[in-house]
Write an enzyme that holds these catalytic residues in place. Structure first.
Site, PDB file in Angstrom:
ATOM      1  N   THR A 173       0.833  -1.196   0.000  1.00 15.51           N
ATOM      2  CA  THR A 173       0.000   0.000   0.000  1.00 15.51           C
ATOM      3  C   THR A 173       0.869   1.248   0.000  1.00 15.51           C
ATOM      4  OG1 THR A 173      -1.843  -1.058   1.142  1.00 15.51           O
ATOM      5  CG2 THR A 173      -1.590   1.290   1.500  1.00 15.51           C
ATOM      6  N   ARG A 201     -14.279  -7.421  -0.611  1.00 13.56           N
ATOM      7  CA  ARG A 201     -13.679  -7.057   0.680  1.00 13.56           C
ATOM      8  C   ARG A 201     -13.255  -5.595   0.683  1.00 13.56           C
ATOM      9  NH1 ARG A 201      -8.253  -5.039   2.073  1.00 13.56           N
ATOM     10  NH2 ARG A 201      -7.826  -5.647   4.223  1.00 13.56           N
ATOM     11  N   ILE A 202     -13.532  -4.917   1.783  1.00 14.36           N
ATOM     12  CA  ILE A 202     -13.113  -3.529   1.973  1.00 14.36           C
ATOM     13  C   ILE A 202     -12.237  -3.475   3.205  1.00 14.36           C
ATOM     14  CG2 ILE A 202     -13.876  -1.163   2.428  1.00 14.36           C
ATOM     15  CD1 ILE A 202     -16.533  -1.982   0.997  1.00 14.36           C
ATOM     16  N   GLY A 203     -11.075  -2.852   3.082  1.00 17.27           N
ATOM     17  CA  GLY A 203     -10.133  -2.790   4.189  1.00 17.27           C
ATOM     18  C   GLY A 203     -10.161  -1.451   4.902  1.00 17.27           C
ATOM     19  N   ASP A 204      -9.054  -1.145   5.564  1.00 12.01           N
ATOM     20  CA  ASP A 204      -8.964   0.089   6.336  1.00 12.01           C
ATOM     21  C   ASP A 204      -8.726   1.319   5.484  1.00 12.01           C
ATOM     22  OD1 ASP A 204      -5.711   0.994   6.754  1.00 12.01           O
ATOM     23  OD2 ASP A 204      -6.143  -0.960   5.890  1.00 12.01           O
ATOM     24  N   THR A 224      -0.654   1.788   6.978  1.00  9.46           N
ATOM     25  CA  THR A 224      -0.469   0.638   6.096  1.00  9.46           C
ATOM     26  C   THR A 224      -0.272  -0.598   6.954  1.00  9.46           C
ATOM     27  OG1 THR A 224       1.024  -0.384   4.467  1.00  9.46           O
ATOM     28  CG2 THR A 224       2.004   1.203   5.959  1.00  9.46           C
ATOM     29  N   GLY A 225      -0.574  -1.785   6.397  1.00  9.21           N
ATOM     30  CA  GLY A 225      -0.396  -3.009   7.153  1.00  9.21           C
ATOM     31  C   GLY A 225      -1.591  -3.921   6.983  1.00  9.21           C
ATOM     32  N   HIS A 226      -1.909  -4.691   8.012  1.00  8.89           N
ATOM     33  CA  HIS A 226      -3.040  -5.610   7.934  1.00  8.89           C
ATOM     34  C   HIS A 226      -4.336  -4.837   8.120  1.00  8.89           C
ATOM     35  CE1 HIS A 226      -5.829  -8.787   9.591  1.00  8.89           C
ATOM     36  NE2 HIS A 226      -5.519  -9.225   8.380  1.00  8.89           N
ATOM     37  N   GLY A 227      -5.104  -4.742   7.031  1.00 14.45           N
ATOM     38  CA  GLY A 227      -6.244  -3.841   7.002  1.00 14.45           C
ATOM     39  C   GLY A 227      -7.295  -4.096   8.060  1.00 14.45           C
TER      40      GLY A 227
END
Length: 312
Positions: A173, A201-204, A224-227
Site C-alpha cells: 500500500t 472485501r473492503i479494508g482500512d 499501512t499493514g493488515h487492514g
C-alpha cells in the site's frame, strides 16, 4: 500567521518485504517524495502534492496500488483510496474500484465534486464514467508478482490474513502526508488490498480515521499493514489522539502501532507529520519503505532504525 517549514512524507507499505524487492521500493518512494515536494514548494497546495506523489507510486509496479495491485480470490483487482484534509475534515473515499490507473485522483474527485465522502460499487463505476476518467484494461494493472503471490496463496490454502504485502508479493500500500508553510495538513492512501481477499472485501484504507486522517490542530497520518486490524483499532485516529495528548509524532506513531499489534494482532505501519513539521515513522512489520523531503535533503529507509539521507 506563524509559518512552518513545508514537509512531505511518503510510505510504500509495511510488511515482510523480501531483499529482492528492497531497491525498487526505496527508489520508488524517493521518486514519489521528490515529485510531491516539488509541487508543495511551488504551489503550497497539499492536496496537489499528495496526489502527485501517490500517482507516481500507483504507476510503479513495486507497490500495491494502481499498477501492481494484488489479486483477489476471483483473480481480479479491486482498489481503494482515501484523501483527507485537516482544515474542515473534508475527505474523499472510493472502494471496489476497477480498470483505472489512479484511485487517489478519483477519491479527490469524490471529495471535491460530490456532496458525499465515500463511493463504491455501481455508484463509483457511474461516477468514473461521469468524470470521463480513462479506463484501462485490467491486464495492464496485473503484474507477474501479483499472479505469483495469488498462486502461492492458493497453494498454501491460507486465509487472507497477512499484511497487504501478500506472500510472496513484496508490494505494498502507498500513502503520503504533507504540511504547507501555513500549517495546513492533508493525507492520502491508496491500495489494492490483500492477496487472496474475498471479492468485495473492503479494508482500512478508504475509512477516515483508519487508513488516514488529518487535523490542522494536530497533524496528518497515513497507515499501512493488515487492514482488518487497522480498521478495528482506528489506527490513524489513535495516532493523532496520542499526539493531541502530548506525545511527539514519532512516539505517537510507534506506540500506536505497537499497541495495535498487542491488542488486535498482526502488523501495521504509519507515517505522520505534525502541524509544526515534525515527522513520525513507525511500524511493527519486518520492514516499511518511507521517504520524505525537507529543503534539499531526502530522508529515507526500509529496515527498523534505518535513516539514510541524500541530497535531493
Amino acid at each position: 500567521m506563524e509559518t512552518v517549514t513545508p514537509v512531505l512524507v511518503v510510505h510504500g507499505g509495511a510488511g515482510d518485504i523480501p531483499d529482492s524487492r528492497m531497491q525498487p521500493k526505496l527508489d520508488g518512494v524517493r521518486k514519489a517524495a521528490r515529485a510531491g515536494y516539488k509541487i508543495l514548494q511551488e504551489t503550497g497546495n497539499v492536496l496537489d502534492a499528495i496526489e502527485a506523489a501517490i500517482n507516481v507510486m500507483e504507476d510503479d509496479e513495486a507497490f500495491n496500488a494502481g499498477k501492481g495491485s494484488v489479486l483477489n480470490l476471483a483473480d481480479g483487482i479491486e482498489m481503494e483510496a482515501l484523501i483527507t484534509e485537516g482544515s474542515s475534515f473534508n475527505a474523499g473515499s472510493v472502494t471496489l474500484v476497477k480498470n483505472i490507473s489512479h484511485p487517489i485522483s478519483l477519491a479527490r474527485m469524490v471529495m471535491e465534486k460530490t456532496p458525499h465522502t465515500f463511493l463504491g460499487g455501481d455508484g463509483v463505476e457511474e461516477f468514473i464514467k461521469k468524470m470521463g476518467i480513462p479506463r484501462v484494461p485490467e491486464s495492464s494493472l496485473i503484474t507477474d508478482v501479483a499472479k505469483n503471490a495469488l498462486e502461492a496463496f492458493k497453494k498454501k490454502g491460507g486465509q487472507p490474513t497477512e499484511t497487504e504485502i501478500g506472500h510472496p508479493g513484496g508490494v505494498g500500500t502507498v500513502g503520503c502526508v504533507a504540511l504547507n508553510s501555513n500549517g495546513h495538513v492533508a493525507s492520502g492512501t491508496s491500495t489494492g488490498g490483500i492477496t487472496g481477499k474475498y471479492k468485495g472485501r473492503i479494508g482500512d484504507t478508504p475509512l477516515p480515521g483508519c487508513g488516514g486522517y488529518s487535523d490542522d490542530l494536530i497533524g496528518a497520518v497515513s497507515a499501512t499493514g493488515h487492514g482488518e486490524s487497522i480498521l478495528k483499532y482506528n489506527l490513524a485516529h489513535r495516532i493523532l489522539s496520542a499526539m493531541e495528548k502530548g506525545l511527539s509524532a514519532t512516539d505517537a506513531t510507534v506506540k500506536s502501532c505497537q499497541d495495535m499489534t498487542k491488542r488486535v494482532g498482526k502488523s501495521a505501519g504509519a507515517i505522520t507529520v505534525s502541524n509544526k513539521g515534525e515527522v513520525g515513522i513507525g511500524f511493527t512489520s519486518k520492514r516499511m519503505s518511507w521517504a520524505y523531503q525537507i529543503g534539499d535533503e531526502i530522508h529515507y529507509g526500509l529496515d527498523p532504525g534505518q535513516h539514510l539521507v541524500e541530497k535531493a
